[in-house]
Write an enzyme that holds these catalytic residues in place. Structure first.
Site, PDB file in Angstrom:
ATOM      1  N   LYS A  19     -10.407   3.194  -4.407  1.00 42.02           N
ATOM      2  CA  LYS A  19      -9.344   2.196  -4.554  1.00 42.02           C
ATOM      3  C   LYS A  19      -9.271   1.779  -6.025  1.00 42.02           C
ATOM      4  O   LYS A  19     -10.320   1.623  -6.677  1.00 42.02           O
ATOM      5  CB  LYS A  19      -9.657   0.988  -3.665  1.00 42.02           C
ATOM      6  N   SER A  94      -4.765  -3.623   2.177  1.00 43.18           N
ATOM      7  CA  SER A  94      -4.251  -3.169   0.894  1.00 43.18           C
ATOM      8  C   SER A  94      -4.877  -1.848   0.442  1.00 43.18           C
ATOM      9  O   SER A  94      -4.410  -1.262  -0.537  1.00 43.18           O
ATOM     10  CB  SER A  94      -4.503  -4.255  -0.158  1.00 43.18           C
ATOM     11  N   SER A 119      -8.488  -5.650   4.491  1.00 43.97           N
ATOM     12  CA  SER A 119      -7.843  -4.551   3.773  1.00 43.97           C
ATOM     13  C   SER A 119      -8.511  -3.190   3.928  1.00 43.97           C
ATOM     14  O   SER A 119      -8.025  -2.199   3.409  1.00 43.97           O
ATOM     15  CB  SER A 119      -7.742  -4.882   2.282  1.00 43.97           C
TER      16      SER A 119
END
Lengths: 415, 462
Positions: A19, A94, A119
């Site tokens: 990420k 996310s 997330s």
């Protein structure tokens, strides 16, 4: 495809997608925001050092909601990732880029996601992969670009529980550079795979079941039957502070986020332009240009919640609610080993549906992940079948530092 | 119109730890931006790790100031945007400071300490020219993350004199504690109000002398404003060399939106740990004064004057290894401090060595120099420390040798034949006149006692 912001040429090794809010030395790290465009960290986050040591090679840095601000990966400055199961639908957020990339990949690949309010679980559920969010403090946050420091957690994502367990074993280590890191004995979590769940007590909170749509609920009821067949003792439980978790979560998260994001002002890293006017004017200009709509909304909300006159009513009250939510779970864990629930109340929504949502409706979509996030408990999302050809996630929650138990149940469920 | 001044202080002391408050960067002097890392530069992803030494130093200070040290204290984020502040928030303590409610005694008055908090220093902004004409400014982040202790007093002072005494004793105390050295910075904010009028804050003053000037000017200014029938408004001002000038009007308290710093767990201090620190506290100024009083039999005022600067107290204790303590104390607590006061400097600012001072006192003891000449010599010695005997010779301050004195007395006695006669007839009062004449002719370079003896012997020769 729009899963990666930065692609990296790889050498031999176990491929891993990271990420983009986890700092990687020499590789641009944007946290999904324009304000950090061009920021190349001078150091590796602790988890990056750990996975490199374990033989992983970074294949890319994934798209994400700006700073983690979103449930659907639609607040992205570098392209919105599309769900591999249906390109008109969201990957979830996310960590949507990580989940989408793993789900779309035909070969073995691991991922490092990050969760503040769900997330990791949410995109794992929507994309039909496995994602584990460890106990707060188990995995070092050093090098993670903060959203809300008291809630942020880095966790492993992959296609199978065993892969997730393997990756967790490599990153669940004490780190003196993170003051909130907790000293624990490193262990091999893969040893929990293949273990019988006979006699294990599992609780299903009625509040969580009621929040899910009927097709999703039915899938979870199927999952209960499967686990019962394997010997688990499933019972219904109640978590009465479930509804209080969302407002408390958002107030704490945004208050912290509004201070964490203060440092981005065009002076030391990321977006810069010619200096004109005084520094306040310059900072405002850069921040107006660099932050997206949702980031601005959250900075404003968070700043408001911590100002004198409002602080008692919001920030302080939210901290009190947090302790109630923690108690709620602790009561439950007196009776059961693991709590299971739907990860998300729905399957991945279509982009056309998301467009119609108001911000408050987006926040409400975190109803089932906000309580565990607030309580800092470990949780694991595993695929539990399909509804309308879209994956559904089963959520497994255990008490602090009992990641082994959810891995055990998740692995048993998978087989 | 007689109105009392009320003065309070916020003192920011840089602690002399080896590394910064939240990272391992060195606190030594270095070329700009060389002692920096991702933490003190506030790079995205970096996290603070507390320097435990800074906590121990702060607890030492808290105990020395008779404060209560709670078991748990916390760090908060104080958010404001400024170029020298890498994270645009400062890590400080707000709701749960490291210590509260203490006092320091000065001049029979207890100055109450409201709180002590640990915080990080921002970077330092430098300007190539004067701030008003510089086209750009530079930031040195070496200072960013330096550990600071902020000590806040109650507004218990009523004059700049009290403030001066307090600050001197305070600095002596932190030097005795070994948590501060002269290389570290020391900055003071002071608030001054008169009667029941609003208070005015003067920010960022760098030395005791400037604090004193700022307060004196501010009291004068506020009285003048009131006497001219105007109103004092709540303001923040800055010290500008000798006066103060307005920075901004303050309608309400500034809004920093403090929240707990979630990157830092609470500081937990066990009673055991606090006790260990207490046991290891070094001798503090008041204890040292008491010991000196007992050990050297000097009086209380002298002892207190000597411990008001650690360097002076150390100096004194070196001197008394060679000189009778009472004699040394007398010269230090009166003459030496008088000269320093007159020049408005502190002992720590001069380079006078104990060796030089010992030689100086030995000149007096050997009656090689008169008290009066010694006084003059000391004035020069303080400004330009050097070998006292050589300086005295250069300045013609040494007493006359026995031969020289003998010759001088001969001359005086010859000149004043009448007086000598009277003395011989038994008029002893005249002796004083003759001694006076000799000392005058010697330009003060003769010891009265020796002169007296010599005249008594010699008068019968005439």
């Amino acid at each position: 495809m729009t899963y990666l912001i930065t692609k990296v040429k790889t050498k031999k090794g176990i491929p891993i997608v990271v990420k983009d809010n986890i700092c990687t030395k020499g590789i641009q790290t944007t946290a999904g925001s324009k304000i950090l465009e061009g920021f190349v960290p001078t150091y590796d986050a602790t988890v990056i050092k750990q996975v490199k040591k374990a033989g992983c090679v970074i294949v890319g840095k994934s798209t994400m909601d700006e700073f983690g601000f979103g449930t659907f990966s639609t607040n992205c400055a570098y392209g919105v990732p599309k769900n591999p199961h249906d390109l008109t639908r969201s990957c979830g957020g996310s960590s949507g880029g990580v989940a989408g990339y793993i789900s779309a990949s035909k070969t073995r690949i691991l991922g490092l996601g990050q969760s503040t309010g769900g997330s990791i679980s949410c995109p794992a559920s929507f994309c039909g992969i496995v994602g584990l969010t460890p106990t707060y403090g188990l995995v070092s946050r050093y090098g993670l670009i903060d959203y809300a420091s008291s809630l942020d957690r880095i966790g492993p994502m992959a296609k199978t529980v065993k892969e997730v367990a393997w990756l967790l074993s490599k990153i669940a280590k004490y780190d003196s550079k993170d003051s909130t890191s907790i000293k624990t004995k490193p262990q091999d979590y893969t040893k929990f795979c293949g273990k019988s769940i006979n006699g294990l007590k599992i609780g299903v909170p009625v509040e969580y079941l009621n929040k899910a749509t009927k097709p999703v609920r039915d899938k979870i009821l199927e999952a209960i039957k499967k686990l019962e067949k394997k010997g688990a003792k499933v019972s219904k439980i109640s978590l009465k502070y479930t509804d209080a978790a969302i407002p408390a979560y958002y107030i704490i998260a945004l208050s912290e986020a509004s201070t964490n994001l203060a440092k981005f002002c065009g002076m030391r890293q990321g977006l810069q332009e010619e200096f004109k006017g005084n520094f306040n004017e310059y900072f405002s200009r850069i921040r107006s240009q660099g932050f997206g709509r949702e980031a601005k909304r959250r900075i404003l909300l968070g700043t408001f919640a911590r100002m004198a006159g409002f602080k008692e009513e919001y920030y302080i009250k939210a901290l009190k609610v947090k302790t109630l939510v923690v108690k709620d779970f602790q009561e439950a864990f007196k009776k059961v080993d693991v709590i299971m629930a739907p990860t998300m109340p729905t399957i991945a929504p279509k982009f056309s549906e998301i467009e119609k949502l108001k911000p408050i409706d987006c926040y409400k979509a975190d109803a089932l992940t906000a309580p565990v996030s607030l309580a800092e408990l470990p949780h694991l999302s595993v695929p539990a079948g399909f509804v309308n050809k879209m994956p559904v996630g089963l959520h497994l929650i255990s008490n602090y530092f009992e990641e082994g138990k959810i891995i055990q149940v998740g692995d048993a469920f998978e087989r | 119109m007689h109105l009392n001044a009320k003065i309070g202080l916020e003192i920011h002391v840089q602690l002399n730890t080896k590394s910064k408050l939240f990272c391992t960067c060195s606190t030594n002097l270095a070329k700009p931006n060389s002692h920096v890392c991702e933490v003190c530069l506030g790079m995205p992803g970096s996290k603070p790790v507390l320097n435990k030494k800074a906590v121990d130093f702060s607890v030492m200070l808290a105990l020395a100031l008779n404060c209560k040290v709670p078991k748990i204290s916390r760090f908060d984020r104080k958010t404001y945007f400024y170029p020298d502040l890498p994270k645009n928030y400062q890590i400080t303590q707000y709701n749960f400071p490291i210590a509260q409610k203490g006092y320091l005694q000065i001049l029979n008055k207890k100055i109450q300490i409201r709180r002590i908090q640990i915080e990080e220093d921002p970077g330092a902004i430098t300007y190539p020219y004067h701030i008003d004409v510089s086209k750009y400014s530079l930031i040195d982040y070496n200072r960013s993350g330096f550990p600071l202790c902020e000590v806040v007093t109650e507004p218990d002072f009523s004059s700049s004199k009290e403030v001066k005494k307090f600050l001197k004793m305070f600095i002596s105390m932190i030097k005795h504690l070994g948590i501060y050295s002269s290389n570290n910075s020391f900055r003071v904010d002071t608030n001054v109000s008169i009667g029941r009028n609003p208070r005015v804050e003067i920010k960022n003053i760098g030395s005791i002398k400037d604090v004193v000037s700022a307060i004196e000017y501010e009291i004068y200014r506020q009285k003048f404003v009131l006497e001219s029938g105007k109103k004092i408004t709540q303001q923040t001002r800055r010290f500008a060399g000798s006066t103060t000038e307005a920075m901004r009007e303050k309608e309400t308290e500034e809004e920093y939106g403090h929240i707990i710093d979630p990157d830092l767990p609470p500081i937990v201090l066990t009673a055991l740990h606090i006790n260990q620190i207490k046991k290891k506290l070094p001798e503090l100024p008041y204890q040292r004064a008491k010991r000196m009083f007992n050990q050297y039999k000097i009086n209380k005022h002298q002892a207190l004057a000597i411990v008001s600067e650690k360097e002076l107290a150390d100096f004194y204790e070196k001197v008394v290894k060679h000189i009778e303590p009472k004699f040394a104390a007398g010269w230090i607590s009166t003459q030496l401090l008088k000269v320093l006061n007159y020049n408005n400097i502190y002992f720590s600012e001069i380079n006078l060595t104990s060796q030089q001072f010992i030689s100086f006192l030995k000149l007096i003891q050997a009656k090689e120099i008169s008290d009066r000449a010694a006084d003059l010599l000391l004035r020069e010695l303080v400004l330009k420390p050097q070998n006292p005997k050589k300086l005295a010779e250069k300045l013609n301050l040494l007493n006359l040798t026995e031969d020289e004195l003998s010759k001088l007395i001969n001359i005086v006695l010859k000149k004043n034949k009448d007086s000598v006669d009277q003395y011989k007839k038994g008029k002893t009062k005249v002796l004083a006149f003759l001694i006076g004449q000799v000392i005058r002719e010697s330009k003060g370079r003769a010891d009265a006692k020796i002169v007296k003896e010599l005249i008594m012997k010699k008068s019968f020769l005439y």
